[in-house]
Enzyme design. Structure first.
Site, PDB file in Angstrom:
ATOM      1  N   LYS A 116      -3.678  15.898  -7.983  1.00  0.00           N
ATOM      2  CA  LYS A 116      -3.106  15.949  -9.092  1.00  0.00           C
ATOM      3  C   LYS A 116      -2.518  17.405  -9.309  1.00  0.00           C
ATOM      4  O   LYS A 116      -1.183  17.430  -9.774  1.00  0.00           O
ATOM      5  CB  LYS A 116      -3.694  15.691 -10.563  1.00  0.00           C
ATOM      6  N   ASP A 134       0.957  -1.081   0.056  1.00  0.00           N
ATOM      7  CA  ASP A 134      -0.007   0.153   0.142  1.00  0.00           C
ATOM      8  C   ASP A 134       0.835   1.124   0.126  1.00  0.00           C
ATOM      9  O   ASP A 134       1.634   1.458   0.845  1.00  0.00           O
ATOM     10  CB  ASP A 134      -0.850  -0.198   1.199  1.00  0.00           C
ATOM     11  N   VAL A 135       0.794   2.127  -1.080  1.00  0.00           N
ATOM     12  CA  VAL A 135       1.974   3.015  -1.271  1.00  0.00           C
ATOM     13  C   VAL A 135       1.671   4.304  -0.304  1.00  0.00           C
ATOM     14  O   VAL A 135       2.395   4.909  -0.060  1.00  0.00           O
ATOM     15  CB  VAL A 135       1.884   3.793  -2.659  1.00  0.00           C
ATOM     16  N   TYR A 184      -9.643  14.628  -6.236  1.00  0.00           N
ATOM     17  CA  TYR A 184      -8.549  13.845  -7.349  1.00  0.00           C
ATOM     18  C   TYR A 184      -7.685  15.159  -8.078  1.00  0.00           C
ATOM     19  O   TYR A 184      -6.609  15.048  -8.042  1.00  0.00           O
ATOM     20  CB  TYR A 184      -9.540  13.286  -8.319  1.00  0.00           C
ATOM     21  N   ASN A 216       2.720   5.611  -9.686  1.00  0.00           N
ATOM     22  CA  ASN A 216       1.593   5.359 -10.502  1.00  0.00           C
ATOM     23  C   ASN A 216       0.317   5.436  -9.676  1.00  0.00           C
ATOM     24  O   ASN A 216      -0.765   5.833 -10.176  1.00  0.00           O
ATOM     25  CB  ASN A 216       2.012   4.396 -11.580  1.00  0.00           C
TER      26      ASN A 216
HETATM   27  C1  BGC Z   1      -9.069  10.430 -14.945  1.00  0.00           C
HETATM   28  C2  BGC Z   1      -9.949   9.753 -15.685  1.00  0.00           C
HETATM   29  C3  BGC Z   1     -10.525  10.802 -16.717  1.00  0.00           C
HETATM   30  C4  BGC Z   1      -9.404  11.573 -17.432  1.00  0.00           C
HETATM   31  C5  BGC Z   1      -9.639  12.662 -18.454  1.00  0.00           C
HETATM   32  C6  BGC Z   1      -7.910  11.062 -15.553  1.00  0.00           C
HETATM   33  O1  BGC Z   1      -6.984  11.641 -14.731  1.00  0.00           O
HETATM   34  O2  BGC Z   1      -8.479   9.385 -13.970  1.00  0.00           O
HETATM   35  O3  BGC Z   1     -11.079   9.255 -15.179  1.00  0.00           O
HETATM   36  O4  BGC Z   1     -11.149  10.228 -17.830  1.00  0.00           O
HETATM   37  O5  BGC Z   1      -8.482  11.935 -16.507  1.00  0.00           O
HETATM   38  O6  BGC Z   1     -10.634  13.471 -17.783  1.00  0.00           O
END
Ligand code: BGC
Length: 266
Positions: free
Chosen positions: A168, A65-66, A164, A92
């Site tokens: 990122k 588990d990272v 998310y 990743n």
């Molecule tokens: C997400 C995907 C998405 C893509 C483009 C990725 O980083 O994990 O679910 O389709 O970005 O929106």
């Protein structure tokens, strides 16, 4: 084609499915020995190891588990035990836990940040420590190569996916700051930002003709990406062909970041 990663060793986290699996396969095809990390799916990880071995390569599947330091330490230890050291690390592993912002449970905010950002921090730290401990090797001009898996959402805001996109966005500045810090030691740090790649994480976006048609409106190049598109980019970033490249994000997205909705508007 010459094997650009011959005699090198790579660790790929989250390599039992999707982009990670594609990257691990591509690195092995380029001649690297590969540690295939998985979290909860041993079967596809072992199947990939078998496939690589049958093709004449070397690979090892390791569970970790990272987001847990002891697990990542054990992952690097397993790699050292089997292959002596590591030259290429691809951080990743990543997850999505999507909710409208007002309903976002703190647990799902934390889990996504823990795996996607803190997990990459822990993996990157162990990688840098190992590159320095081991010292230079004749197999590559760099002391080590680190590739962080970002997303077009380090740039494109994404409603309903705030955790998310925040993870990122964090990877973007972690990558650049780290690249600046370790460049004098000849460690190269880069990110790949995939667009829509056909994997389980975004199945809902491509598995019906209607969904795919809607998705393709966001991709000027007119096709969804395949894990191999990312695999090829990773091989280049890991090889001496990109020896002067550090601190950069390579967008592999069929033009998704070109704001296609502006092509006939604005
Ligand atoms: C997400 C995907 C998405 C893509 C483009 C990725 O980083 O994990 O679910 O389709 O970005 O929106």
């Amino acid at each position: 084609m010459p094997l650009s990663l011959r005699d090198q060793v790579a660790i790929v986290t989250g390599a039992s499915s999707g982009i990670g699996l594609g990257v691990a396969k591509a690195l092995a095809e380029a001649g690297a020995s590969v540690v295939v990390n998985y979290h909860s799916q041993p079967e596809p990880a072992e199947a990939l190891v078998k496939q690589i071995s049958e093709a004449g390569g070397q690979a090892l599947a390791v569970k970790a588990d990272v987001s847990v330091e002891a697990d990542v330490d054990a992952l690097f230890e397993a790699c050292r035990k089997r292959f002596t050291s590591v030259d290429i690390v691809v951080a990743n592993s990543g997850v999505q836990k999507d909710h409208p912002f007002v309903d976002m449970p703190l647990d799902d905010w934390r889990r996504v940040l823990d795996i996607n950002l803190t997990g990459q921090f822990i993996t990157a730290q162990r990688a840098v420590r190992e590159f320095i401990r081991r010292g230079p090797r004749p197999v590559s001009k760099a002391l080590g190569k680190l590739i962080l898996m970002s997303s077009v959402h380090d740039l494109i805001p994404w409603a309903g996916h705030v955790n998310y996109a925040a993870s990122k966005g964090g990877i973007q500045m972690m990558m650049k700051s780290l690249a600046q810090e370790v460049a004098p030691q000849r460690i190269r740090v880069n990110a790949i930002a995939p667009g829509a790649i056909k994997t389980p994480i975004n199945r809902a976006a491509w598995d019906t003709p209607a969904a795919l048609e809607k998705l393709l409106k966001l991709i000027p190049y007119g096709r969804i990406g395949e894990p191999d598109d990312i695999g090829k980019a990773a091989v280049w970033l890991a090889s001496d062909e990109s020896d002067y490249v550090t601190g950069t994000t390579l967008y592999v997205d069929g033009g998704m970041t070109l704001y296609p909705e502006f092509a006939d508007n604005g």
